[in-house]
Motif scaffolding. Structure first.
Motif, mmCIF file in Angstrom:
data_model
loop_
_atom_site.group_PDB
_atom_site.id
_atom_site.type_symbol
_atom_site.label_atom_id
_atom_site.label_comp_id
_atom_site.label_asym_id
_atom_site.label_seq_id
_atom_site.Cartn_x
_atom_site.Cartn_y
_atom_site.Cartn_z
ATOM 1 N N ARG A 130 0.853 -1.203 0.000
ATOM 2 C CA ARG A 130 0.000 0.000 0.000
ATOM 3 C C ARG A 130 0.882 1.245 0.000
ATOM 4 N NH1 ARG A 130 -5.352 1.020 1.907
ATOM 5 N NH2 ARG A 130 -5.570 3.204 2.481
ATOM 6 N N GLU A 131 1.940 1.233 0.817
ATOM 7 C CA GLU A 131 2.837 2.378 0.905
ATOM 8 C C GLU A 131 3.545 2.626 -0.427
ATOM 9 O OE1 GLU A 131 3.012 -0.221 3.176
ATOM 10 O OE2 GLU A 131 1.734 0.835 4.607
ATOM 11 N N GLY A 132 3.964 1.559 -1.099
ATOM 12 C CA GLY A 132 4.635 1.697 -2.394
ATOM 13 C C GLY A 132 3.725 2.323 -3.436
ATOM 14 N N ILE A 133 2.473 1.887 -3.452
ATOM 15 C CA ILE A 133 1.499 2.436 -4.403
ATOM 16 C C ILE A 133 1.227 3.902 -4.077
ATOM 17 C CG2 ILE A 133 -0.886 2.296 -5.194
ATOM 18 C CD1 ILE A 133 -0.631 -0.775 -4.868
ATOM 19 N N ALA A 143 -4.276 -5.220 -6.710
ATOM 20 C CA ALA A 143 -4.422 -3.960 -5.979
ATOM 21 C C ALA A 143 -5.493 -3.148 -6.692
ATOM 22 C CB ALA A 143 -3.112 -3.195 -5.949
ATOM 23 N N LYS A 144 -6.437 -2.628 -5.915
ATOM 24 C CA LYS A 144 -7.510 -1.809 -6.481
ATOM 25 C C LYS A 144 -7.325 -0.400 -5.956
ATOM 26 C CE LYS A 144 -12.418 -2.010 -7.378
ATOM 27 N NZ LYS A 144 -13.631 -2.800 -7.174
ATOM 28 N N VAL A 145 -7.173 0.554 -6.886
ATOM 29 C CA VAL A 145 -6.902 1.946 -6.530
ATOM 30 C C VAL A 145 -8.056 2.802 -7.045
ATOM 31 C CG1 VAL A 145 -5.296 3.868 -6.772
ATOM 32 C CG2 VAL A 145 -4.424 1.527 -6.702
ATOM 33 N N ASP A 178 4.871 4.347 -14.514
ATOM 34 C CA ASP A 178 5.841 4.192 -13.431
ATOM 35 C C ASP A 178 5.620 2.856 -12.711
ATOM 36 O OD1 ASP A 178 7.815 4.816 -11.524
ATOM 37 O OD2 ASP A 178 6.340 5.780 -10.217
ATOM 38 N N MET A 179 4.382 2.518 -12.435
ATOM 39 C CA MET A 179 4.070 1.257 -11.752
ATOM 40 C C MET A 179 4.475 0.057 -12.610
ATOM 41 S SD MET A 179 2.984 2.128 -8.852
ATOM 42 C CE MET A 179 2.412 0.597 -8.199
#
Length: 170
Positions: free
Chosen positions: A93-96, A117-119, A135-136
């Motif tokens: 979560r922190e990386g995202i 991961a759902k953003v 970037d991801m």
């Protein structure tokens, strides 16, 4: 009629033809035959060899440069294959959220579920979102598996719900 008879008749016809000529005509005919023979030898043997040699002299520097490039590429490939592969950063979560912040975005919600991961982004810049997704993909090997993007009246603003998955996991 066999081949020996044909050769014999041709030789006899040539001998009669040659005997009917005077010394000056014989000299001119011999000189003409010599010129024709030389022209034939030159056009069949010498000219192609000279032309090929000139072409090779023109191509040789380019070919040497290509060989040098191939050797450099092979050396680079050998060096790259010797370097250990660094695994991509773990999906957290922190990386995202850090990647979002790097691109000027703030997530409404980030949910992690195994490899997914759902953003959720509200009123986010579409261009910044695309930079974030790039970037991801490059840094953490996450790819988009599902995206729900709704354009807002303000230019370059969208509401988006994006599902990401680590590339290579099935």
């Amino acid at each position: 009629m066999n081949l020996a008879d044909l050769i014999n008749r041709s030789r006899q016809a040539f001998t009669e033809f040659w005997a009917a000529r005077n010394e000056r005509e014989r000299s001119l005919l011999a000189l003409a035959a010599l010129v024709v023979a030389f022209g034939l030898v030159y056009s069949v043997l010498i000219d192609p060899a000279l032309t090929g040699r000139e072409q090779l002299n023109r191509d040789l520097p380019v070919l040497r440069q290509q060989v040098a490039q191939l050797r450099a590429m092979a050396k680079q490939a050998e060096q790259l294959s010797a370097t250990p592969v660094v695994p991509p950063a773990a999906m957290t979560r922190e990386g995202i959220e850090t990647a979002l912040a790097r691109n000027g975005l703030k997530a409404q919600d980030v949910l992690l579920n195994g490899d997914f991961a759902k953003v959720q982004l509200n009123s986010a810049s579409f261009a910044s979102m695309l930079f974030w997704l790039d970037d991801m993909q490059r840094t953490t090997m996450l790819t988009v598996t599902d995206a729900d993007i709704v354009a807002l009246p303000k230019p370059d603003n969208v509401n988006a719900t994006i599902t990401l998955r680590r590339a290579g996991t099935d």
